[in-house]
Design an enzyme around this catalytic site. Structure first.
Site, PDB file in Angstrom:
ATOM      1  CE  LYS A   1     -55.467  -6.635 -77.775  1.00 29.18           C
ATOM      2  NZ  LYS A   1     -56.159  -7.392 -76.713  1.00 29.18           N
ATOM      3  CB  SER A  31     -59.282  -1.284 -81.871  1.00 28.56           C
ATOM      4  OG  SER A  31     -59.572  -2.248 -82.866  1.00 28.56           O
TER       5      SER A  31
END
Length: 421
Positions: free
Chosen positions: A63, A321
């Site tokens: 992110k 992720s």
């Protein structure tokens, strides 16, 4: 899914040039995360499998890439007004890290149930954290209200071109680190990560002279993309419930959706048990701590659904992720993963409350080579007669067939075991 186009439409909001610009901005800020080969999984599937380890990225997830690109491109006036965001954890930490690096004040709304380690980590990076609402969607609504009221810049977690471009830098790195990649598998929440990688890969295909399969994966109880793609319009979910909190998004982003429906081959779903098994595999076989949302690409590979649909996936890269998992959630996921793999079983029995019954049960379990790890019993139930008790037994087992063996032995001895986990 729609047929994959031969080239990226000029009308899409993000292009390779945007991603290359983002990569330049990010060079002094992020880690070029490693790619790990999975020998065990490659052997099982008879094709090479690699993990792109964004769980080892700064702030513990991908992110920060999008957040930094979005915020670095703000004007001086916008930076002076500060930023506001909403997140269950990973986007919050990415925004907080980027804000600290750029000298921007940040206010971040997180739902009341957000994991304490994620809240603490976000505050530790200097951001102001406000707990609000029961869901990320409620926190998002409050963040937008605050932005309109104060003039702070709202940093959306996925529905923004700069965010998508930042996440797309992972696609460029994959093509450099695994140049012979045939299939890339990516977890999907709002869709920013999958959309960015898709743009980068599709625009590079012309130079590579070959096609690469791109597949998204969602948790089955937080899967807004399959119905949205079928309807060719955003279809919000009425309810979202998954251990993969990083992708627990009830409504796709419009910009990611526009990209994904044109450039991505397919979006699959996986069960909670699939996710738990994948997380356990990563811990045991690759020594990687990955959060549930980060393990969904591997879950799709391990449950064989992709292999059944596409056959040989070829050289495959699963994007892990993120690695920001609450230790308490990890305990629950580990238990679920072991249970799903037949390596942990909890049974409940009704016994006559007399001396020696527990010894008899224990001997049956021991004779069948299972290891008891916990015992609990209660006599307080309307379903019980006087002199009866319910007993719950936790045990380590050696696979599904072994679980059946233990249950059969107890049944043969006159008991009626009920599997709880």
């Amino acid at each position: 899914m729609r047929k994959i186009v031969s080239e990226v439409s000029a009308e899409l909001p993000v292009h390779l040039s945007d991603i290359e610009e983002a990569a330049t901005l990010l060079k002094p800020v992020i880690e070029r995360t490693q790619v790990e080969h999975s020998r065990a999984l490659s052997s099982q599937l008879n094709s090479e499998v690699f993990f792109k380890c964004e769980n080892l990225q700064r702030s513990g997830s991908f992110k920060v890439r999008g957040a930094y690109v979005r915020m670095a491109k703000l004007t001086d006036d916008e930076k002076a007004r500060g930023v506001v965001a909403a997140s269950a954890g990973n986007h919050a930490q990415g925004v907080a890290l980027a804000a600290a690096a750029l000298g921007i004040s940040a206010r971040i709304y997180m739902p009341l149930g957000a994991a304490l380690p994620k809240v603490t980590a976000t505050r530790s990076r200097g951001a102001e954290v406000v707990l609000h609402g029961a869901t990320v969607d409620e926190a998002l609504a409050e963040a937008k209200r605050y932005a309109e009221e104060t003039g702070a810049v709202f940093v959306h977690p996925f529905d923004n071109p700069d965010i998508i471009a930042g996440q797309g830098t992972i696609g460029l790195e994959i093509l450099e680190q695994v140049p012979d990649v045939d299939t890339i598998i990516v977890g999907v929440g709002g869709g920013g990560l999958l959309a960015g990688i898709a743009v980068a890969v599709r625009e590079m295909e012309a130079k590579l002279g070959r096609k690469i399969r791109i597949i998204g994966v969602q948790a089955e109880h937080a899967a807004a993309y399959p119905p949205s793609l079928a309807a060719d319009a955003l279809v919000p979910l009425k309810k979202v419930s998954t251990i993969a909190d990083g992708i627990a998004v009830g409504r796709p982003g419009q910009l990611p959706f526009d990209i994904i429906k044109e450039l991505v081959d397919d979006v699959h779903t996986v069960s909670e048990d699939d996710i738990a098994r994948a997380l356990i595999f990563l811990m045991e076989r690759n020594k990687l701590v990955v959060e549930p949302a980060g393990s969904v690409p591997l879950a799709a590979v391990m449950n064989q659904a992709l292999k059944e649909k596409y056959g040989d996936l070829g050289t495959t890269v699963c994007v892990l992720s993120g690695g920001n998992i609450d230790p308490m959630l990890m305990l629950k996921v580990i238990q679920r993963g072991l249970s799903a793999a037949g390596r942990y079983m909890t049974i409940r029995l009704m016994l006559t409350d007399r001396p020696g019954e527990l010894t008899t049960i224990s001997k049956i379990i021991s004779d069948n080579d299972a290891n008891v790890t916990g015992v609990n019993y209660t006599g307080a139930s309307g379903a019980l007669s006087m002199g009866e008790v319910f007993i719950t037994i936790d045990m380590e087992t050696k696979g599904h067939e072994h679980c059946k063996q233990v249950q059969a032995a107890l049944s043969e001895a006159g008991y009626e075991p009920v599997v709880v986990y």
